[in-house]
Design an enzyme around this catalytic site. Sequence first.
Site, mmCIF file in Angstrom:
data_model
loop_
_atom_site.group_PDB
_atom_site.id
_atom_site.type_symbol
_atom_site.label_atom_id
_atom_site.label_comp_id
_atom_site.label_asym_id
_atom_site.label_seq_id
_atom_site.Cartn_x
_atom_site.Cartn_y
_atom_site.Cartn_z
ATOM 1 N N HIS A 269 15.542 39.662 16.958
ATOM 2 C CA HIS A 269 15.011 38.889 18.073
ATOM 3 C C HIS A 269 13.764 39.572 18.625
ATOM 4 C CE1 HIS A 269 17.442 41.979 20.119
ATOM 5 N NE2 HIS A 269 16.536 41.861 21.092
ATOM 6 N N HIS B 204 7.662 42.599 19.329
ATOM 7 C CA HIS B 204 8.044 43.055 17.993
ATOM 8 C C HIS B 204 9.490 42.670 17.704
ATOM 9 C CE1 HIS B 204 9.536 46.216 20.687
ATOM 10 N NE2 HIS B 204 10.476 46.436 19.750
#
Length: 344
Positions: free
Chosen positions: A196, A284
């Site tokens: 995620h 990220h």
Amino acid sequence: MATGGRGALSLLQNYGSESEGDSGYTSEDEKKRKTESSSPHERKKKKRRAEEDEEMAVDHPSSSSSSPSASSPCPPPPPPPPSSSALETMMMESHNLSLSQNHHLSMDATSHIPPATRTIPLPRELLQGGEEHIDDPSQHQGRIRSIAHERGNWASIVYVPLHLGVFAASFASFIASLVAACQDYNLILTPSSDLHISLTRTLILRLHWIQPLTEDLRAKLSKFSRFSLWLHGLSVYVNEERTRTFLGIRVCHGRNELDDIVSDIDSCIAEYRLPRFYKDGSYHVSVAWCTGDVSESLRRLLPQLENICSQYFSVESEMRTFNVDSLLFRTGNRIHTIHLKADH
């Protein structure tokens, strides 16, 4: 003559009388003789009459105070035995009377107890303090909780989920190659199980905040349109407590859309005085992690790890791009889905 006849007749009547008055005899011998000369039938009759007189004397005592039996009346005859229905009624009345007496006794006993002592005591579980929660890192792959556990606090985060679909197996193979390369240099990494992109820090919410905050986030974020992300390049990240180190793939395309979303999220959580997202945060996807701060050692391996990453994406080019059609708000073990607006 008439007078004499009446006198003679009277004499004869007195002679035949059974009275013990003067019968014309004066001597005791004559009286004894008269008694002995009476017939047996007459003697039996007299005896029976005497017994009847005695019975009558017992049944109907004289009112004279000289007799002891006269001062105490004869007891009444015993009542007839009650029937079965009457006996049951008597037993029920006796039982109800006993219950009533016990109730009054208990009421009288408690009426003298002060009100404070009659109060129902609290359960022991409420009187005793809750057991202190102690984290065991060995049960969480060595991870150490960065925020102390407290009853009533819910760890929460807003993030973008990444769905691998048919590329799940190939991506898992790619992560395993990165972990193996680090292991050759004594860096033991663990592959991430939940891919995620975080859009908030870890937020600590009170229970009564969850529903209103969820409604605020859905009202603000559902107005955003769906968009795409493009991943490229590896970076090393360390959490604020410096208890964990992460290896992640950076987001190159789609950062502007993420900035707008994060701005609205920060405006919502500011009302609850919660911390905003990192000012210069780097979006990220964490693909592997290890405990402790090993950022320096891991950065030295980045050139070698970048080669593995480039080779993989050159083969699986479609894995660089992810479509974002929803955001997730996870609080504790509950997940709230916020759908983005579809373009027409």
